[in-house]
Design an enzyme around this catalytic site. Structure first.
Site, PDB file in Angstrom:
ATOM      1  N   GLY A  66      49.825  36.809  39.437  1.00 42.37           N
ATOM      2  CA  GLY A  66      49.777  35.344  39.568  1.00 42.37           C
ATOM      3  C   GLY A  66      49.972  34.667  38.222  1.00 42.37           C
ATOM      4  N   ARG A 105      51.747  30.418  37.690  1.00 39.52           N
ATOM      5  CA  ARG A 105      51.209  29.044  37.759  1.00 39.52           C
ATOM      6  C   ARG A 105      49.780  29.018  37.232  1.00 39.52           C
ATOM      7  NH1 ARG A 105      50.200  27.290  42.739  1.00 39.52           N
ATOM      8  NH2 ARG A 105      50.478  29.222  43.911  1.00 39.52           N
ATOM      9  N   VAL A 134      50.038  41.280  45.701  1.00 43.48           N
ATOM     10  CA  VAL A 134      48.909  42.213  45.624  1.00 43.48           C
ATOM     11  C   VAL A 134      48.375  42.639  46.996  1.00 43.48           C
ATOM     12  CG1 VAL A 134      48.204  41.458  43.316  1.00 43.48           C
ATOM     13  CG2 VAL A 134      47.157  40.385  45.334  1.00 43.48           C
ATOM     14  N   SER A 150      34.913  33.941  39.630  1.00 44.10           N
ATOM     15  CA  SER A 150      34.598  32.510  39.731  1.00 44.10           C
ATOM     16  C   SER A 150      33.083  32.358  39.677  1.00 44.10           C
ATOM     17  CB  SER A 150      35.105  31.971  41.067  1.00 44.10           C
ATOM     18  OG  SER A 150      34.534  30.696  41.313  1.00 44.10           O
ATOM     19  N   TYR A 165      35.620  33.372  50.058  1.00 43.19           N
ATOM     20  CA  TYR A 165      36.034  33.322  48.652  1.00 43.19           C
ATOM     21  C   TYR A 165      34.905  33.840  47.742  1.00 43.19           C
ATOM     22  CZ  TYR A 165      37.864  31.194  44.313  1.00 43.19           C
ATOM     23  OH  TYR A 165      38.328  30.967  43.036  1.00 43.19           O
ATOM     24  N   ALA A 179      32.437  35.834  48.506  1.00 46.79           N
ATOM     25  CA  ALA A 179      32.239  37.281  48.697  1.00 46.79           C
ATOM     26  C   ALA A 179      33.324  38.066  47.966  1.00 46.79           C
ATOM     27  CB  ALA A 179      32.241  37.613  50.190  1.00 46.79           C
ATOM     28  N   LYS A 230      34.969  37.149  45.304  1.00 47.69           N
ATOM     29  CA  LYS A 230      34.791  37.032  43.858  1.00 47.69           C
ATOM     30  C   LYS A 230      33.544  37.793  43.382  1.00 47.69           C
ATOM     31  CE  LYS A 230      38.402  34.501  42.915  1.00 47.69           C
ATOM     32  NZ  LYS A 230      39.494  35.072  42.101  1.00 47.69           N
ATOM     33  N   ILE A 284      38.538  24.369  37.026  1.00 49.99           N
ATOM     34  CA  ILE A 284      39.686  24.318  36.123  1.00 49.99           C
ATOM     35  C   ILE A 284      40.794  23.516  36.812  1.00 49.99           C
ATOM     36  CG2 ILE A 284      41.317  25.723  34.779  1.00 49.99           C
ATOM     37  CD1 ILE A 284      38.360  26.345  34.042  1.00 49.99           C
TER      38      ILE A 284
END
Ligand code: NDP
Length: 241
Positions: A8, A11, A59, A137, A150, A152, A154, A183
């Site tokens: 990734g 961007r 991925v 995160s 999300y 879980a 991370k 961010i």
């Protein structure tokens, strides 16, 4: 010169990491759908006399990961630093969360990082040097409403990274997690002004983070100077936690 792969890297945070690391590494800029963006990042690195290539790597596919690694190895001879940055969010409160939203987020953010890490470790073990960096995160450490999947995924990166740190330390391979706060990227572009004000209120440093705030710590963790740091989780969040 050592070589880094950033998943990734086309961007947002990944792009800033690619540009920063372009000052001292050969950079493989991973993209899955944003090919043009990936190529623009490569151009930017080359303009500053760096060496970089855009590489397609999805991925969620073992085949795509394998093809990307083979291509990078052909060009640069092996990946010394792996930055697992690729990530997605599919938010929904638990009663409404669909199983495919759960699966997609876990498969991309957590299993995707397992696929790349397992593949990368082969070369690192041979060369007895390596750096693996995960972009998790603060949500993975603290949880968040509407983000069970999300969070879980991370949080899973923390266990993955700490275990690799224990397995691989004797071979000079370090593994660390960065936990960014909020961010300013496409991923957070949906936030309303009210939500942003609420976040600003909770921050010690009164601004939303920039991708470069993350790139700077990645640059240090990728370097020789960080050799005694492994199995750690470093929050870069303006003091929100
Ligand atoms: P963006 O949405 O701006 O970028 C996401 C990146 O991930 C893109 O480069 C995209 O590539 C790539 N990607 C998505 N799916 C896949 C896939 N299946 N295979 C390979 N690459 C993929 O996100 P951010 O830059 O904001 O986020 C980067 C990382 O930082 C993520 O892991 C995110 O969870 C994490 N993070 C972000 C925070 C924030 O506030 N922005 C806070 C905390 C963590 P392409 O476009 O080519 O598909």
């Amino acid at each position: 010169m050592k070589t880094v792969l950033i998943t990734g890297g086309s961007r947002g945070i990944g792009k800033a990491i690619a540009i920063e690391l372009g000052k001292s590494f050969n950079v493989a800029v991973g993209y899955s759908s944003s090919k043009e963006d990936g190529e623009e990042v490569v151009e930017e690195i080359m303009k500053s006399n760096g060496t970089a290539t855009a590489v397609e790597i999805n991925v969620t596919s073992t085949e795509s990961v394998e093809n990307a690694f083979v291509a990078i190895e052909k060009e640069y001879g092996g990946i010394d630093v792996l930055v697992n940055n690729a990530g997605i969010a599919k938010d929904n409160i638990l009663p409404r969360l669909k199983e495919d939203e759960w699966d997609e987020v876990i498969n991309t953010n957590l299993t995707g990082s397992f696929r790349t890490s397992q593949r990368a470790i082969k070369h690192m073990m041979k060369s007895k040097w390596g750096r693996i960096i995960y972009i998790s995160s603060i949500v993975g450490l603290a949880g968040n409403q509407g983000q069970t999947n999300y969070a879980a995924s991370k949080a899973g990166l923390v266990g993955l990274s700490k275990s690799i740190a224990k397995e691989m330390g004797s071979r000079n391979i370090t593994s660390n997690v960065i936990a960014p706060g909020y961010i300013d990227t496409d991923m957070t572009s949906f936030l309303t002004d009210e939500q942003k004000d609420d976040i600003l209120d909770k921050l010690s440093i009164k601004r939303i983070g920039k991708p470069e705030d993350i790139a700077n710590i990645v640059s240090f963790l990728a370097s020789d100077e960080s050799e005694y740091i492994t199995g750690q989780v470093i929050s870069v969040d303006g003091g929100i936690t």
